[in-house]
Design a protein around this motif. Structure first.
Motif, PDB file in Angstrom:
ATOM      1  N   UNK A 143      -6.035 -15.731  -4.429  1.00 13.63           N
ATOM      2  CA  UNK A 143      -7.053 -16.397  -3.632  1.00 13.63           C
ATOM      3  C   UNK A 143      -8.412 -15.705  -3.759  1.00 13.63           C
ATOM      4  N   UNK A 144      -8.384 -14.390  -3.914  1.00 15.88           N
ATOM      5  CA  UNK A 144      -9.623 -13.615  -3.944  1.00 15.88           C
ATOM      6  C   UNK A 144     -10.123 -13.457  -5.374  1.00 15.88           C
ATOM      7  N   UNK A 145      -9.285 -12.832  -6.206  1.00 14.52           N
ATOM      8  CA  UNK A 145      -9.668 -12.619  -7.611  1.00 14.52           C
ATOM      9  C   UNK A 145      -8.425 -12.225  -8.396  1.00 14.52           C
ATOM     10  N   UNK A 146      -8.003 -13.058  -9.276  1.00 15.73           N
ATOM     11  CA  UNK A 146      -6.783 -12.800 -10.045  1.00 15.73           C
ATOM     12  C   UNK A 146      -6.914 -11.515 -10.852  1.00 15.73           C
ATOM     13  N   UNK A 147      -5.829 -10.747 -10.879  1.00 18.54           N
ATOM     14  CA  UNK A 147      -5.793  -9.539 -11.703  1.00 18.54           C
ATOM     15  C   UNK A 147      -6.352  -8.298 -11.054  1.00 18.54           C
ATOM     16  N   UNK A 148      -6.689  -8.361  -9.763  1.00 23.28           N
ATOM     17  CA  UNK A 148      -7.253  -7.179  -9.121  1.00 23.28           C
ATOM     18  C   UNK A 148      -6.303  -5.988  -9.130  1.00 23.28           C
ATOM     19  N   UNK A 149      -5.012  -6.249  -8.940  1.00 23.36           N
ATOM     20  CA  UNK A 149      -4.054  -5.143  -8.878  1.00 23.36           C
ATOM     21  C   UNK A 149      -3.931  -4.420 -10.207  1.00 23.36           C
ATOM     22  N   UNK A 150      -4.341  -5.069 -11.307  1.00 28.37           N
ATOM     23  CA  UNK A 150      -4.363  -4.381 -12.595  1.00 28.37           C
ATOM     24  C   UNK A 150      -5.461  -3.320 -12.624  1.00 28.37           C
ATOM     25  N   UNK A 151      -6.502  -3.527 -11.825  1.00 25.51           N
ATOM     26  CA  UNK A 151      -7.605  -2.577 -11.743  1.00 25.51           C
ATOM     27  C   UNK A 151      -7.417  -1.575 -10.609  1.00 25.51           C
ATOM     28  N   UNK A 152      -6.850  -2.051  -9.505  1.00 26.55           N
ATOM     29  CA  UNK A 152      -6.735  -1.233  -8.310  1.00 26.55           C
ATOM     30  C   UNK A 152      -5.334  -1.384  -7.731  1.00 26.55           C
ATOM     31  N   UNK A 153      -4.494  -0.350  -7.807  1.00 25.35           N
ATOM     32  CA  UNK A 153      -3.126  -0.451  -7.303  1.00 25.35           C
ATOM     33  C   UNK A 153      -3.052  -0.677  -5.799  1.00 25.35           C
ATOM     34  N   UNK A 154      -4.164  -0.488  -5.095  1.00 25.13           N
ATOM     35  CA  UNK A 154      -4.193  -0.712  -3.646  1.00 25.13           C
ATOM     36  C   UNK A 154      -4.491  -2.151  -3.285  1.00 25.13           C
ATOM     37  N   UNK A 155      -4.913  -2.968  -4.271  1.00 25.79           N
ATOM     38  CA  UNK A 155      -5.538  -4.257  -3.973  1.00 25.79           C
ATOM     39  C   UNK A 155      -4.659  -5.180  -3.135  1.00 25.79           C
ATOM     40  N   UNK A 156      -3.405  -5.378  -3.539  1.00 28.84           N
ATOM     41  CA  UNK A 156      -2.551  -6.323  -2.813  1.00 28.84           C
ATOM     42  C   UNK A 156      -2.370  -5.910  -1.365  1.00 28.84           C
ATOM     43  N   UNK A 157      -2.145  -4.629  -1.143  1.00 27.85           N
ATOM     44  CA  UNK A 157      -1.938  -4.167   0.222  1.00 27.85           C
ATOM     45  C   UNK A 157      -3.227  -4.246   1.038  1.00 27.85           C
ATOM     46  N   UNK A 158      -4.356  -3.927   0.402  1.00 29.20           N
ATOM     47  CA  UNK A 158      -5.628  -4.028   1.119  1.00 29.20           C
ATOM     48  C   UNK A 158      -5.912  -5.466   1.525  1.00 29.20           C
ATOM     49  N   UNK A 159      -5.713  -6.401   0.603  1.00 26.94           N
ATOM     50  CA  UNK A 159      -5.973  -7.805   0.928  1.00 26.94           C
ATOM     51  C   UNK A 159      -5.023  -8.300   2.010  1.00 26.94           C
ATOM     52  N   UNK A 160      -3.777  -7.848   1.978  1.00 26.41           N
ATOM     53  CA  UNK A 160      -2.794  -8.283   2.965  1.00 26.41           C
ATOM     54  C   UNK A 160      -3.068  -7.703   4.337  1.00 26.41           C
ATOM     55  N   UNK A 161      -3.525  -6.443   4.384  1.00 29.25           N
ATOM     56  CA  UNK A 161      -3.630  -5.753   5.667  1.00 29.25           C
ATOM     57  C   UNK A 161      -5.043  -5.693   6.240  1.00 29.25           C
ATOM     58  N   UNK A 162      -6.064  -5.864   5.394  1.00 27.35           N
ATOM     59  CA  UNK A 162      -7.420  -5.627   5.860  1.00 27.35           C
ATOM     60  C   UNK A 162      -8.266  -6.891   5.979  1.00 27.35           C
ATOM     61  N   UNK A 163      -7.770  -8.020   5.484  1.00 30.72           N
ATOM     62  CA  UNK A 163      -8.538  -9.256   5.626  1.00 30.72           C
ATOM     63  C   UNK A 163      -8.719  -9.611   7.096  1.00 30.72           C
ATOM     64  N   UNK A 164      -7.709  -9.322   7.916  1.00 28.77           N
ATOM     65  CA  UNK A 164      -7.794  -9.616   9.341  1.00 28.77           C
ATOM     66  C   UNK A 164      -8.900  -8.828  10.037  1.00 28.77           C
ATOM     67  N   UNK A 165      -9.263  -7.670   9.490  1.00 32.79           N
ATOM     68  CA  UNK A 165     -10.236  -6.799  10.152  1.00 32.79           C
ATOM     69  C   UNK A 165     -11.629  -6.886   9.547  1.00 32.79           C
ATOM     70  N   UNK A 166     -11.736  -7.478   8.367  1.00 36.70           N
ATOM     71  CA  UNK A 166     -12.997  -7.457   7.640  1.00 36.70           C
ATOM     72  C   UNK A 166     -14.146  -8.099   8.424  1.00 36.70           C
ATOM     73  N   UNK A 167     -13.962  -9.315   8.886  1.00 37.18           N
ATOM     74  CA  UNK A 167     -15.033 -10.005   9.600  1.00 37.18           C
ATOM     75  C   UNK A 167     -15.396  -9.284  10.896  1.00 37.18           C
ATOM     76  N   UNK A 168     -14.384  -8.828  11.625  1.00 37.72           N
ATOM     77  CA  UNK A 168     -14.640  -8.124  12.879  1.00 37.72           C
ATOM     78  C   UNK A 168     -15.392  -6.822  12.673  1.00 37.72           C
TER      79      UNK A 168
END
Length: 443
Positions: A114-139
């Protein structure tokens, strides 16, 4: 927001604090007192690997000290009760950041696709960050006093790689040159369109935030020959000049977007990363090893550039004398005293009068019980020499530190108190920055 940042740091060592930092910055209380907390100065960092503080050779266990950390320290130097959270993702492009912000504002769960395909190939944290931090980003942006952005470099890396730095652009046919320029122009147009959306969303979330965005530096080593001619080692001069021209256009377009949003009321400035980094590209980046990212010195230079846009200055402590392990800064002012700070089992101790004067607190000394009573803004801390507990507003609190003690100096003794215990008891923020060996105490 600070506890949320700490949790994120535990999730990934690319944002993790060092063990020494946690030991010395942690509470000196075994059980915290019920202190009220002052309003915080919140910093949100958005963007790519440079926002994340990545350096060549980093792994998931590496600890960043990027421009965000430097700006955080400068906020503390300003006497601000600062906190920060870093949403930098390696490999993120402008459209990826725009997608992430849009989903966060809508309250939608997102996947990497949904955000950018292939991010986890660049950043091993990407999937977990998107899953856990999207809820807090706007706030977090809604709560922010400052938003720092570094984004766009990944938009153009593919183009640069496809061009090839050894390509003789002047030897291309007119049609190929036109196609090359058209492709670069399309990338720049997309960059500015996405950036316009990004700044628009930030302005909607927090119109009062101070926003600072970096322009794009071009990591090409440059040599000045004795005859005054400029050459680019291992790069065709025609390719270098083509890219330099593109960079000028790109950064000019950035200026137009920033001006447009400034005219709409957003407080936004540009941090001139190009000027900062390109003045010493080999010293400040790892380009000689084939990596475009800043080294530690490069991130320090970027941190200074961001900070000067925010506060018009970049503060440092005075050189420490030999044997002095730490500097102490209270409400933005360094404590300068002939009674040097002392480290005892990972805790900082300071002469009681030095710290209370710096805080503006009232000090009473009971010689009979060897107890210092320190009062400020309706809070009182009683610390007795040799005692394993202190009293905060009348409540007895165990210490996770060695007790206060008498430090011998020529011809006199001084009462030395655990700095964190007193500061936290009076409701101050205590931050120890391991890299600079500075303890920041802010109301």
């Amino acid at each position: 927001m600070y506890s949320k940042f700490r949790n994120m740091l535990k999730m990934t060592a690319l944002g993790a604090a060092s063990a020494a930092l946690l030991v010395q910055a942690g509470s000196a209380f075994a059980a915290p007192a019920s202190a009220g907390s002052a309003a915080s100065y919140d910093i949100v960092v958005l963007g790519d690997s440079i926002a994340a503080g990545y350096q060549a050779g980093f792994t998931e266990q590496s600890v960043p000290y990027g421009f965000a950390e430097h700006v955080f320290e400068q906020a503390l130097f300003q006497g601000l009760r600062a906190e920060y959270v870093n949403y930098g993702v390696l490999g993120l492009r402008t459209e990826g950041l725009a997608n992430w912000l849009e989903a966060a504002i809508a309250g939608e769960k997102v996947t990497e696709a949904d955000v950018q395909a292939g991010l986890s190939d660049k950043d091993p944290r990407a999937k977990q960050m998107l899953a856990e931090m999207t809820d807090t980003l706007a706030g977090d942006i809604r709560d922010a006093e400052t938003v720092l952005i570094s984004i766009g470099g990944n938009d153009f890396l593919g183009f640069v790689n496809e061009l090839g730095l050894t390509t003789n652009v002047d030897a291309l046919s007119a049609g190929d040159k036109t196609a090359l320029q058209d492709k670069l122009d399309a990338l720049i147009n997309n960059y500015t369109t996405q950036l316009d959306d990004i700044l628009g969303m930030i302005g909607e979330l927090q119109p009062k935030a101070e926003v600072v965005i970096a322009n794009q530096y071009l990591p090409l080593p440059v040599l000045k020959l004795p005859n005054g001619e400029t050459t680019y080692p291992k790069v065709a001069k025609s390719a270098a000049l083509f890219l330099k021209d593109g960079q000028s256009n790109l950064n000019a377009r950035l200026g137009e977007v920033v001006k447009a949003h400034g005219n709409k009321g957003l407080s936004i400035k540009i941090s001139d990363a190009a000027a900062v980094i390109e003045k010493s590209i080999l010293t400040l980046t790892s380009i000689s090893d084939g990596d475009i990212h800043p080294k530690a010195a490069g991130y320090a230079a970027l941190g200074k550039a961001y900070s000067e846009q925010l506060w018009g200055e970049y503060k440092t402590v005075l050189p420490r004398a030999a044997g002095v392990p730490i500097s102490v800064v209270v409400n933005g002012e360094e404590i300068v005293s002939k009674y040097a700070p002392v480290i005892q089992k990972g805790r900082t101790y300071l002469a009681v009068r030095d710290i209370t004067d710096a805080m503006g607190a009232e000090l009473k000394w009971d010689a009979a019980t060897a107890t210092a009573t320190v009062s400020l803004d309706g809070r009182t801390v009683d610390i007795t020499v040799g005692a394993a507990t202190i009293r905060v507003n009348g409540e007895t609190v165990p210490l996770n530190a060695e007790p206060a003690y008498l430090q011998q100096f020529p011809g006199e003794k001084k009462t030395y108190l655990p700095l964190a215990a007193l500061s936290e008891g009076l409701g101050f923020q205590v931050e120890y920055r391991h890299e600079q060996k500075i303890a920041f105490i802010n109301k």
